[in-house]
Design a protein around this motif. Sequence first.
Motif, PDB file in Angstrom:
ATOM      1  N   ASP A  45       0.808  -1.222   0.000  1.00 15.11           N
ATOM      2  CA  ASP A  45       0.000   0.000   0.000  1.00 15.11           C
ATOM      3  C   ASP A  45       0.841   1.272   0.000  1.00 15.11           C
ATOM      4  OD1 ASP A  45      -2.240  -1.584   0.057  1.00 15.11           O
ATOM      5  OD2 ASP A  45      -2.528  -1.415   2.226  1.00 15.11           O
ATOM      6  N   GLY A  67      -8.687   0.761  -3.420  1.00 17.13           N
ATOM      7  CA  GLY A  67      -9.381  -0.522  -3.386  1.00 17.13           C
ATOM      8  C   GLY A  67      -8.474  -1.628  -2.911  1.00 17.13           C
ATOM      9  N   SER A  68      -9.050  -2.776  -2.711  1.00 22.59           N
ATOM     10  CA  SER A  68      -8.301  -3.942  -2.264  1.00 22.59           C
ATOM     11  C   SER A  68      -7.373  -4.418  -3.374  1.00 22.59           C
ATOM     12  CB  SER A  68      -9.252  -5.084  -1.891  1.00 22.59           C
ATOM     13  OG  SER A  68     -10.116  -4.671  -0.864  1.00 22.59           O
ATOM     14  N   THR A  69      -6.169  -4.779  -2.989  1.00 24.36           N
ATOM     15  CA  THR A  69      -5.165  -5.186  -3.968  1.00 24.36           C
ATOM     16  C   THR A  69      -5.641  -6.365  -4.803  1.00 24.36           C
ATOM     17  OG1 THR A  69      -3.423  -4.374  -2.515  1.00 24.36           O
ATOM     18  CG2 THR A  69      -2.748  -5.861  -4.266  1.00 24.36           C
ATOM     19  N   TYR A  70      -6.309  -7.331  -4.177  1.00 28.19           N
ATOM     20  CA  TYR A  70      -6.736  -8.501  -4.943  1.00 28.19           C
ATOM     21  C   TYR A  70      -7.764  -8.138  -6.011  1.00 28.19           C
ATOM     22  CZ  TYR A  70     -11.181  -9.002  -2.391  1.00 28.19           C
ATOM     23  OH  TYR A  70     -12.427  -8.801  -1.876  1.00 28.19           O
ATOM     24  N   LYS A  71      -8.511  -7.051  -5.798  1.00 26.81           N
ATOM     25  CA  LYS A  71      -9.474  -6.604  -6.810  1.00 26.81           C
ATOM     26  C   LYS A  71      -8.791  -5.786  -7.914  1.00 26.81           C
ATOM     27  CE  LYS A  71     -13.486  -6.425  -3.764  1.00 26.81           C
ATOM     28  NZ  LYS A  71     -14.487  -5.537  -3.130  1.00 26.81           N
ATOM     29  N   TYR A  88       1.451  -7.171  -3.496  1.00 22.21           N
ATOM     30  CA  TYR A  88       1.530  -7.259  -2.042  1.00 22.21           C
ATOM     31  C   TYR A  88       2.956  -7.085  -1.561  1.00 22.21           C
ATOM     32  CZ  TYR A  88      -3.174  -9.132  -2.248  1.00 22.21           C
ATOM     33  OH  TYR A  88      -4.512  -9.289  -2.467  1.00 22.21           O
ATOM     34  N   LYS A 101      -1.064 -15.143  -1.045  1.00 23.43           N
ATOM     35  CA  LYS A 101      -0.345 -13.897  -1.311  1.00 23.43           C
ATOM     36  C   LYS A 101       0.993 -14.180  -1.971  1.00 23.43           C
ATOM     37  CE  LYS A 101      -2.228 -10.499   1.795  1.00 23.43           C
ATOM     38  NZ  LYS A 101      -1.995  -9.538   2.850  1.00 23.43           N
TER      39      LYS A 101
END
Length: 117
Positions: A45, A67-71, A88, A101
């Motif tokens: 982040d 937003g969320s990294t996975y998205k 990540y 991850k």
Amino acid sequence: MVIDILIISVCYHSSSYICTIRFPLILEKEFSLFPNVEAFLLMGDVAIKAVNYIASRNGEGKVIPAGSTYKLRGKDYFFRGKRAFPSYLQAGPSFFIEKSKRKMIAEDIAASLSLIR
């Protein structure tokens, strides 16, 4: 000709000033040392926020949306005309707990390497 993939990885620091103001200023100066960059791997982040800060300071829009990294993974983002990969941080307790991850980090690295082959 050497082609670079710049991996930006930063651990959290207790001071938000260091993460969001001072670090991006130093990072921006270091970019000039890598004129042949073809990809930016934004590991965590803080790295994502730093690149967004640099882009905003230079009158560009956000490189990576909130937003969320996975998205966010798997989409094409660009910083200074080169691909930017949100990923990540490869450190911390969750790195050893969450095997998914580690797999996603490996996929992001492979995707960036595919740009220079």
